[in-house]
Design a protein around this motif. Sequence first.
Motif, PDB file in Angstrom:
ATOM      1  N   VAL A 182       0.743   0.833  -4.935  1.00 16.69           N
ATOM      2  CA  VAL A 182      -0.681   0.613  -4.675  1.00 16.69           C
ATOM      3  C   VAL A 182      -0.874   0.166  -3.229  1.00 16.69           C
ATOM      4  O   VAL A 182      -1.734   0.693  -2.510  1.00 16.69           O
ATOM      5  CB  VAL A 182      -1.270  -0.410  -5.664  1.00 16.69           C
ATOM      6  CG1 VAL A 182      -2.733  -0.688  -5.349  1.00 16.69           C
ATOM      7  CG2 VAL A 182      -1.109   0.071  -7.104  1.00 16.69           C
ATOM      8  N   TRP A 183      -0.077  -0.800  -2.785  1.00 15.43           N
ATOM      9  CA  TRP A 183      -0.170  -1.292  -1.408  1.00 15.43           C
ATOM     10  C   TRP A 183       0.000  -0.147  -0.414  1.00 15.43           C
ATOM     11  O   TRP A 183      -0.807   0.017   0.504  1.00 15.43           O
ATOM     12  CB  TRP A 183       0.879  -2.380  -1.162  1.00 15.43           C
ATOM     13  CG  TRP A 183       0.961  -2.778   0.280  1.00 15.43           C
ATOM     14  CD1 TRP A 183       1.821  -2.303   1.228  1.00 15.43           C
ATOM     15  CD2 TRP A 183       0.132  -3.735   0.956  1.00 15.43           C
ATOM     16  NE1 TRP A 183       1.587  -2.895   2.441  1.00 15.43           N
ATOM     17  CE2 TRP A 183       0.545  -3.775   2.298  1.00 15.43           C
ATOM     18  CE3 TRP A 183      -0.915  -4.544   0.556  1.00 15.43           C
ATOM     19  CZ2 TRP A 183      -0.045  -4.608   3.248  1.00 15.43           C
ATOM     20  CZ3 TRP A 183      -1.513  -5.371   1.502  1.00 15.43           C
ATOM     21  CH2 TRP A 183      -1.072  -5.393   2.830  1.00 15.43           C
ATOM     22  N   HIS A 184       1.049   0.628  -0.596  1.00 17.76           N
ATOM     23  CA  HIS A 184       1.342   1.703   0.357  1.00 17.76           C
ATOM     24  C   HIS A 184       0.211   2.742   0.388  1.00 17.76           C
ATOM     25  O   HIS A 184      -0.191   3.196   1.467  1.00 17.76           O
ATOM     26  CB  HIS A 184       2.669   2.378   0.011  1.00 17.76           C
ATOM     27  CG  HIS A 184       3.040   3.471   0.955  1.00 17.76           C
ATOM     28  ND1 HIS A 184       3.463   3.234   2.248  1.00 17.76           N
ATOM     29  CD2 HIS A 184       2.992   4.819   0.826  1.00 17.76           C
ATOM     30  CE1 HIS A 184       3.674   4.380   2.863  1.00 17.76           C
ATOM     31  NE2 HIS A 184       3.395   5.358   2.019  1.00 17.76           N
ATOM     32  N   THR A 185      -0.312   3.099  -0.758  1.00 13.64           N
ATOM     33  CA  THR A 185      -1.377   4.103  -0.801  1.00 13.64           C
ATOM     34  C   THR A 185      -2.641   3.600  -0.094  1.00 13.64           C
ATOM     35  O   THR A 185      -3.264   4.330   0.679  1.00 13.64           O
ATOM     36  CB  THR A 185      -1.692   4.490  -2.261  1.00 13.64           C
ATOM     37  OG1 THR A 185      -0.488   4.971  -2.869  1.00 13.64           O
ATOM     38  CG2 THR A 185      -2.762   5.567  -2.326  1.00 13.64           C
ATOM     39  N   VAL A 186      -3.006   2.364  -0.334  1.00  9.06           N
ATOM     40  CA  VAL A 186      -4.219   1.804   0.269  1.00  9.06           C
ATOM     41  C   VAL A 186      -4.074   1.610   1.771  1.00  9.06           C
ATOM     42  O   VAL A 186      -4.995   1.892   2.539  1.00  9.06           O
ATOM     43  CB  VAL A 186      -4.596   0.467  -0.410  1.00  9.06           C
ATOM     44  CG1 VAL A 186      -5.703  -0.253   0.344  1.00  9.06           C
ATOM     45  CG2 VAL A 186      -5.003   0.704  -1.861  1.00  9.06           C
ATOM     46  N   THR A 187      -2.928   1.152   2.220  1.00  9.23           N
ATOM     47  CA  THR A 187      -2.769   0.770   3.628  1.00  9.23           C
ATOM     48  C   THR A 187      -2.199   1.860   4.527  1.00  9.23           C
ATOM     49  O   THR A 187      -2.186   1.691   5.745  1.00  9.23           O
ATOM     50  CB  THR A 187      -1.889  -0.492   3.748  1.00  9.23           C
ATOM     51  OG1 THR A 187      -0.579  -0.207   3.234  1.00  9.23           O
ATOM     52  CG2 THR A 187      -2.505  -1.671   3.013  1.00  9.23           C
ATOM     53  N   THR A 208      -4.492  10.063   4.113  1.00 12.98           N
ATOM     54  CA  THR A 208      -5.761   9.706   3.480  1.00 12.98           C
ATOM     55  C   THR A 208      -6.464  10.912   2.860  1.00 12.98           C
ATOM     56  O   THR A 208      -7.652  10.830   2.542  1.00 12.98           O
ATOM     57  CB  THR A 208      -6.694   9.036   4.498  1.00 12.98           C
ATOM     58  OG1 THR A 208      -6.904   9.939   5.594  1.00 12.98           O
ATOM     59  CG2 THR A 208      -6.118   7.722   5.008  1.00 12.98           C
ATOM     60  N   ALA A 209      -5.742  12.000   2.649  1.00  8.47           N
ATOM     61  CA  ALA A 209      -6.352  13.202   2.075  1.00  8.47           C
ATOM     62  C   ALA A 209      -6.901  12.950   0.673  1.00  8.47           C
ATOM     63  O   ALA A 209      -7.795  13.669   0.218  1.00  8.47           O
ATOM     64  CB  ALA A 209      -5.347  14.347   2.047  1.00  8.47           C
ATOM     65  N   TRP A 210      -6.406  11.927   0.000  1.00  9.57           N
ATOM     66  CA  TRP A 210      -6.881  11.594  -1.353  1.00  9.57           C
ATOM     67  C   TRP A 210      -8.310  11.047  -1.360  1.00  9.57           C
ATOM     68  O   TRP A 210      -8.963  11.030  -2.391  1.00  9.57           O
ATOM     69  CB  TRP A 210      -5.923  10.615  -2.034  1.00  9.57           C
ATOM     70  CG  TRP A 210      -5.705   9.323  -1.307  1.00  9.57           C
ATOM     71  CD1 TRP A 210      -4.752   9.069  -0.349  1.00  9.57           C
ATOM     72  CD2 TRP A 210      -6.431   8.100  -1.476  1.00  9.57           C
ATOM     73  NE1 TRP A 210      -4.861   7.765   0.087  1.00  9.57           N
ATOM     74  CE2 TRP A 210      -5.874   7.150  -0.591  1.00  9.57           C
ATOM     75  CE3 TRP A 210      -7.505   7.720  -2.288  1.00  9.57           C
ATOM     76  CZ2 TRP A 210      -6.357   5.842  -0.496  1.00  9.57           C
ATOM     77  CZ3 TRP A 210      -7.982   6.417  -2.195  1.00  9.57           C
ATOM     78  CH2 TRP A 210      -7.398   5.506  -1.308  1.00  9.57           C
ATOM     79  N   ARG A 211      -8.800  10.627  -0.208  1.00 13.89           N
ATOM     80  CA  ARG A 211     -10.157  10.082  -0.101  1.00 13.89           C
ATOM     81  C   ARG A 211     -11.155  11.243  -0.056  1.00 13.89           C
ATOM     82  O   ARG A 211     -11.235  11.975   0.924  1.00 13.89           O
ATOM     83  CB  ARG A 211     -10.298   9.235   1.166  1.00 13.89           C
ATOM     84  CG  ARG A 211      -9.423   8.000   1.237  1.00 13.89           C
ATOM     85  CD  ARG A 211     -10.065   6.793   0.613  1.00 13.89           C
ATOM     86  NE  ARG A 211     -11.415   6.543   1.042  1.00 13.89           N
ATOM     87  CZ  ARG A 211     -11.757   5.804   2.099  1.00 13.89           C
ATOM     88  NH1 ARG A 211     -10.832   5.237   2.844  1.00 13.89           N
ATOM     89  NH2 ARG A 211     -13.038   5.620   2.399  1.00 13.89           N
ATOM     90  N   TRP A 244      -4.932  -7.593   2.502  1.00 12.85           N
ATOM     91  CA  TRP A 244      -5.304  -6.770   3.648  1.00 12.85           C
ATOM     92  C   TRP A 244      -6.802  -6.915   3.846  1.00 12.85           C
ATOM     93  O   TRP A 244      -7.570  -6.833   2.879  1.00 12.85           O
ATOM     94  CB  TRP A 244      -4.950  -5.307   3.389  1.00 12.85           C
ATOM     95  CG  TRP A 244      -4.936  -4.432   4.604  1.00 12.85           C
ATOM     96  CD1 TRP A 244      -4.432  -4.731   5.834  1.00 12.85           C
ATOM     97  CD2 TRP A 244      -5.416  -3.090   4.700  1.00 12.85           C
ATOM     98  NE1 TRP A 244      -4.568  -3.664   6.683  1.00 12.85           N
ATOM     99  CE2 TRP A 244      -5.169  -2.645   6.012  1.00 12.85           C
ATOM    100  CE3 TRP A 244      -6.026  -2.221   3.807  1.00 12.85           C
ATOM    101  CZ2 TRP A 244      -5.510  -1.371   6.455  1.00 12.85           C
ATOM    102  CZ3 TRP A 244      -6.367  -0.951   4.248  1.00 12.85           C
ATOM    103  CH2 TRP A 244      -6.113  -0.532   5.554  1.00 12.85           C
ATOM    104  N   ALA A 245      -7.228  -7.166   5.076  1.00 16.69           N
ATOM    105  CA  ALA A 245      -8.646  -7.382   5.352  1.00 16.69           C
ATOM    106  C   ALA A 245      -9.017  -6.757   6.683  1.00 16.69           C
ATOM    107  O   ALA A 245      -8.198  -6.665   7.597  1.00 16.69           O
ATOM    108  CB  ALA A 245      -8.955  -8.878   5.374  1.00 16.69           C
ATOM    109  N   LEU A 294      -2.980   7.637  -7.426  1.00 19.56           N
ATOM    110  CA  LEU A 294      -1.862   6.852  -7.975  1.00 19.56           C
ATOM    111  C   LEU A 294      -1.307   7.455  -9.256  1.00 19.56           C
ATOM    112  O   LEU A 294      -0.105   7.308  -9.534  1.00 19.56           O
ATOM    113  CB  LEU A 294      -2.316   5.407  -8.240  1.00 19.56           C
ATOM    114  CG  LEU A 294      -2.619   4.571  -7.011  1.00 19.56           C
ATOM    115  CD1 LEU A 294      -3.295   3.274  -7.413  1.00 19.56           C
ATOM    116  CD2 LEU A 294      -1.345   4.301  -6.204  1.00 19.56           C
ATOM    117  N   LEU A 295      -2.131   8.129 -10.036  1.00 19.24           N
ATOM    118  CA  LEU A 295      -1.693   8.632 -11.333  1.00 19.24           C
ATOM    119  C   LEU A 295      -1.313  10.107 -11.324  1.00 19.24           C
ATOM    120  O   LEU A 295      -1.001  10.672 -12.379  1.00 19.24           O
ATOM    121  CB  LEU A 295      -2.774   8.374 -12.379  1.00 19.24           C
ATOM    122  CG  LEU A 295      -3.118   6.895 -12.595  1.00 19.24           C
ATOM    123  CD1 LEU A 295      -4.206   6.742 -13.639  1.00 19.24           C
ATOM    124  CD2 LEU A 295      -1.882   6.089 -12.954  1.00 19.24           C
TER     125      LEU A 295
END
Length: 131
Positions: A17-22, A27-30, A67-68, A129-130
């Motif tokens: 989760v951390w790696h995907t978000v950061t 970022t193609a999943w967005r 992360w902020a 993620l899934l």
Amino acid sequence: MAASKVTVHFPCPLEQVWHTVTDLTHTAWRSDLARVEVLDEAHFVEHTKSGYATAFTVTACQPLHFWAFTMENGNMSGSWEGIFEAAEGGTLLTCTETVTAKHWWMRPFVPGYLKRQQKLYLCDLRKELLK
């Protein structure tokens, strides 16, 4: 100012989760973004599919935990914070986002916009993620 806080459980390891978000280079999943321009370790710009740019400045990074960043564009300014916690069967991600409209006439629409954006982001994240 509008604020939205949501906690979501993902049945995935904290590290995933951390790696995907950061990871701003993947970022193609967005579904809302055309691209992300990484300027340096603390600054990046998101470009929507309609061409609108939002500048971000990372204000805190505690790997695998927090992360902020602040964000700003022509219509709003605000901040986002993500708290990542290992939980039974996966990871809890708590997202807190605050946004202030720069134009008075936009203020009534900001809370709804914020909720929709947060829902879209978390839906896209879950799909990534899934898969």
